[in-house]
Write a protein that holds these residues in place. Structure first.
Motif, PDB file in Angstrom:
ATOM      1  N   GLN A 179       0.836  -1.196   0.000  1.00  0.00           N
ATOM      2  CA  GLN A 179       0.000   0.000   0.000  1.00  0.00           C
ATOM      3  C   GLN A 179       0.876   1.254   0.000  1.00  0.00           C
ATOM      4  O   GLN A 179       1.855   1.331   0.735  1.00  0.00           O
ATOM      5  CB  GLN A 179      -0.910   0.015   1.232  1.00  0.00           C
ATOM      6  CG  GLN A 179      -1.948  -1.089   1.248  1.00  0.00           C
ATOM      7  CD  GLN A 179      -2.948  -0.930   0.111  1.00  0.00           C
ATOM      8  OE1 GLN A 179      -3.405   0.163  -0.181  1.00  0.00           O
ATOM      9  NE2 GLN A 179      -3.272  -2.043  -0.538  1.00  0.00           N
ATOM     10  N   PRO A 180       0.552   2.262  -0.819  1.00  0.00           N
ATOM     11  CA  PRO A 180       1.348   3.500  -0.803  1.00  0.00           C
ATOM     12  C   PRO A 180       1.227   4.203   0.542  1.00  0.00           C
ATOM     13  O   PRO A 180       0.152   4.217   1.155  1.00  0.00           O
ATOM     14  CB  PRO A 180       0.723   4.340  -1.925  1.00  0.00           C
ATOM     15  CG  PRO A 180      -0.647   3.786  -2.117  1.00  0.00           C
ATOM     16  CD  PRO A 180      -0.564   2.327  -1.788  1.00  0.00           C
ATOM     17  N   MET A 181       2.341   4.764   1.013  1.00  0.00           N
ATOM     18  CA  MET A 181       2.361   5.463   2.289  1.00  0.00           C
ATOM     19  C   MET A 181       2.392   6.975   2.045  1.00  0.00           C
ATOM     20  O   MET A 181       3.200   7.465   1.253  1.00  0.00           O
ATOM     21  CB  MET A 181       3.573   5.027   3.118  1.00  0.00           C
ATOM     22  CG  MET A 181       3.468   3.601   3.614  1.00  0.00           C
ATOM     23  SD  MET A 181       4.856   3.088   4.665  1.00  0.00           S
ATOM     24  CE  MET A 181       6.083   2.703   3.409  1.00  0.00           C
ATOM     25  N   ARG A 182       1.510   7.693   2.726  1.00  0.00           N
ATOM     26  CA  ARG A 182       1.466   9.145   2.575  1.00  0.00           C
ATOM     27  C   ARG A 182       2.745   9.759   3.141  1.00  0.00           C
ATOM     28  O   ARG A 182       3.248   9.334   4.184  1.00  0.00           O
ATOM     29  CB  ARG A 182       0.256   9.717   3.314  1.00  0.00           C
ATOM     30  CG  ARG A 182       0.041  11.210   3.089  1.00  0.00           C
ATOM     31  CD  ARG A 182      -1.281  11.662   3.669  1.00  0.00           C
ATOM     32  NE  ARG A 182      -1.227  11.780   5.112  1.00  0.00           N
ATOM     33  CZ  ARG A 182      -0.889  12.912   5.747  1.00  0.00           C
ATOM     34  NH1 ARG A 182      -0.554  13.988   5.057  1.00  0.00           N
ATOM     35  NH2 ARG A 182      -0.885  12.941   7.055  1.00  0.00           N
ATOM     36  N   THR A 183       3.272  10.752   2.448  1.00  0.00           N
ATOM     37  CA  THR A 183       4.476  11.434   2.909  1.00  0.00           C
ATOM     38  C   THR A 183       4.254  12.937   2.942  1.00  0.00           C
ATOM     39  O   THR A 183       3.431  13.488   2.218  1.00  0.00           O
ATOM     40  CB  THR A 183       5.693  11.125   2.008  1.00  0.00           C
ATOM     41  OG1 THR A 183       5.415  11.541   0.670  1.00  0.00           O
ATOM     42  CG2 THR A 183       6.041   9.649   2.043  1.00  0.00           C
ATOM     43  N   VAL A 184       5.017  13.596   3.821  1.00  0.00           N
ATOM     44  CA  VAL A 184       5.065  15.050   3.926  1.00  0.00           C
ATOM     45  C   VAL A 184       6.507  15.468   3.680  1.00  0.00           C
ATOM     46  O   VAL A 184       7.428  14.916   4.286  1.00  0.00           O
ATOM     47  CB  VAL A 184       4.606  15.529   5.318  1.00  0.00           C
ATOM     48  CG1 VAL A 184       4.844  17.022   5.491  1.00  0.00           C
ATOM     49  CG2 VAL A 184       3.136  15.202   5.539  1.00  0.00           C
ATOM     50  N   GLU A 185       6.725  16.423   2.775  1.00  0.00           N
ATOM     51  CA  GLU A 185       8.091  16.818   2.406  1.00  0.00           C
ATOM     52  C   GLU A 185       8.482  18.146   3.062  1.00  0.00           C
ATOM     53  O   GLU A 185       7.689  19.086   3.113  1.00  0.00           O
ATOM     54  CB  GLU A 185       8.216  16.946   0.884  1.00  0.00           C
ATOM     55  CG  GLU A 185       8.053  15.634   0.147  1.00  0.00           C
ATOM     56  CD  GLU A 185       8.383  15.758  -1.338  1.00  0.00           C
ATOM     57  OE1 GLU A 185       8.729  16.866  -1.787  1.00  0.00           O
ATOM     58  OE2 GLU A 185       8.293  14.730  -2.038  1.00  0.00           O
ATOM     59  N   ARG A 186       9.739  18.184   3.539  1.00  0.00           N
ATOM     60  CA  ARG A 186      10.322  19.404   4.070  1.00  0.00           C
ATOM     61  C   ARG A 186      11.776  19.500   3.593  1.00  0.00           C
ATOM     62  O   ARG A 186      12.445  18.471   3.416  1.00  0.00           O
ATOM     63  CB  ARG A 186      10.280  19.435   5.597  1.00  0.00           C
ATOM     64  CG  ARG A 186       8.879  19.510   6.197  1.00  0.00           C
ATOM     65  CD  ARG A 186       8.203  20.831   5.926  1.00  0.00           C
ATOM     66  NE  ARG A 186       6.902  20.929   6.592  1.00  0.00           N
ATOM     67  CZ  ARG A 186       5.749  20.553   6.067  1.00  0.00           C
ATOM     68  NH1 ARG A 186       5.727  20.037   4.835  1.00  0.00           N
ATOM     69  NH2 ARG A 186       4.616  20.670   6.731  1.00  0.00           N
TER      70      ARG A 186
END
Length: 319
Positions: free
Chosen positions: A132-139
């Motif tokens: 399953q694709p995992m949600r990511t947050v980019e910084r």
């Protein structure tokens, strides 16, 4: 084969107090990946290099903000070998999953992570196993002199405040808030504590090729995440500008800063004429202000100059 790796800091206070945590994490990880506990920075780099060569695409970090800073720094040094500082934004690093086990956990709060260490690792293992694709947050990382990487950088006031916090008998958000109140009251009454904190440091600062006009700063602060700690969103522009950093140069007295704290807490720009405020790619600091800095709560000795670049984006896993 690409997969998961866990890096656990054996020297972190919480891991020393709770040795059962690492065993539980190893049980959750099972045969889906490898758990490493490098005891030194050199061995941490060797571990990162091994994971790079194996194609590990998700690194889970068991530790607090200081542990994350050390892992980010090792990632930049290993994956960025031979890379010019201005080209660091092109690096694609493994995804990072924070196994929240620090005292303050500022990085986790910045990305909205609420799961504890065991639940977070379980979510990553499950997502990897099921595909399953995992949600990511980019910084965007702040990289100093090509060696030190993190998200919250500061000289002067920030460096001295965090040192005072580290030397206080208690740690955590409540202790940080109490120290902030002490500094605020001292500033208003003209006390010695505030005078020491806000002592201006001589500096020549060049930002994206342009020279800042001031020659002394109470603090030069640069961030890739909004919240610098206990809810104060000093770098309110950071998340909105990928591949850039939010830089602030403070050259006035302490009282206006204290009066502006409610705006900072709300994530709004400061209403002051004695703050330089820019979204940047590169900052060069030379002079007294370059002699030491704070990075994600850790203290780093500087030197004659500090060269700060926007680095690669970190993709944080946020289930």
């Amino acid at each position: 084969m690409p997969g998961i790796a866990v890096i656990s800091n054996p020297l972190s206070g919480r891991n020393r107090r709770n040795p059962q945590l690492v065993r539980r994490l190893a049980y959750i990880l099972g045969d889906q990946g490898e758990l490493a506990q490098p005891p030194s920075l050199d061995e941490l780099e060797d571990t990162i290099r091994t994971f790079r060569d194996r194609g590990v695409d998700t690194i889970c970090v068991n530790g607090g903000d200081g542990s994350l800073h050390k892992v980010f720094s090792a990632l930049v040094r290993v994956h960025g070998e031979g890379c010019a500082p201005e080209d660091l934004t092109a690096l694609r690093l493994p995804r990072i999953a924070i196994l929240k086990s620090g005292t303050v956990n500022t990085m986790a709060r910045n990305i909205g992570l609420k799961l504890n260490a065991q639940a977070m690792l379980g979510a990553v293992v499950d997502g990897t196993h099921t595909g399953q694709p995992m949600r990511t947050v980019e910084r965007t990382l702040v990289v100093v002199n090509g060696r030190h990487a993190g998200f919250l950088f500061g000289t002067g006031v920030l460096y001295r405040f965090m040192r005072a916090y580290a030397e206080s008998p208690n740690q955590g958000p409540i202790a940080g808030f109490k120290l902030l109140v002490k500094a605020s009251v001292s500033a208003i009454v003209g006390g010695a504590f505030a005078r020491d904190l806000f002592h201006p440091d001589g500096a020549q600062v060049r930002v994206d090729g342009n020279v800042w006009p001031q020659s002394a700063f109470s603090s030069i602060a640069i961030g890739g995440m909004d919240d610098i700690g206990i809810g104060f969103k000093i770098f309110h522009a950071a998340a909105r500008h990928p591949d850039h950093l939010h830089a602030l140069g403070f050259y006035g007295g302490p009282v206006p800063i204290v009066l502006d704290l409610p705006r900072v807490y709300a994530g709004r720009p400061m209403q002051r004429a004695d703050v330089l405020d820019q979204v940047v790619r590169h900052v060069h600091i030379q002079g007294e202000a370059a002699q030491g800095f704070m990075m994600d709560g850790d203290f780093v000795e500087g030197g004659q100059f500090l060269d700060i670049h926007a680095g690669p984006r970190i993709r944080f896993v946020v289930p």
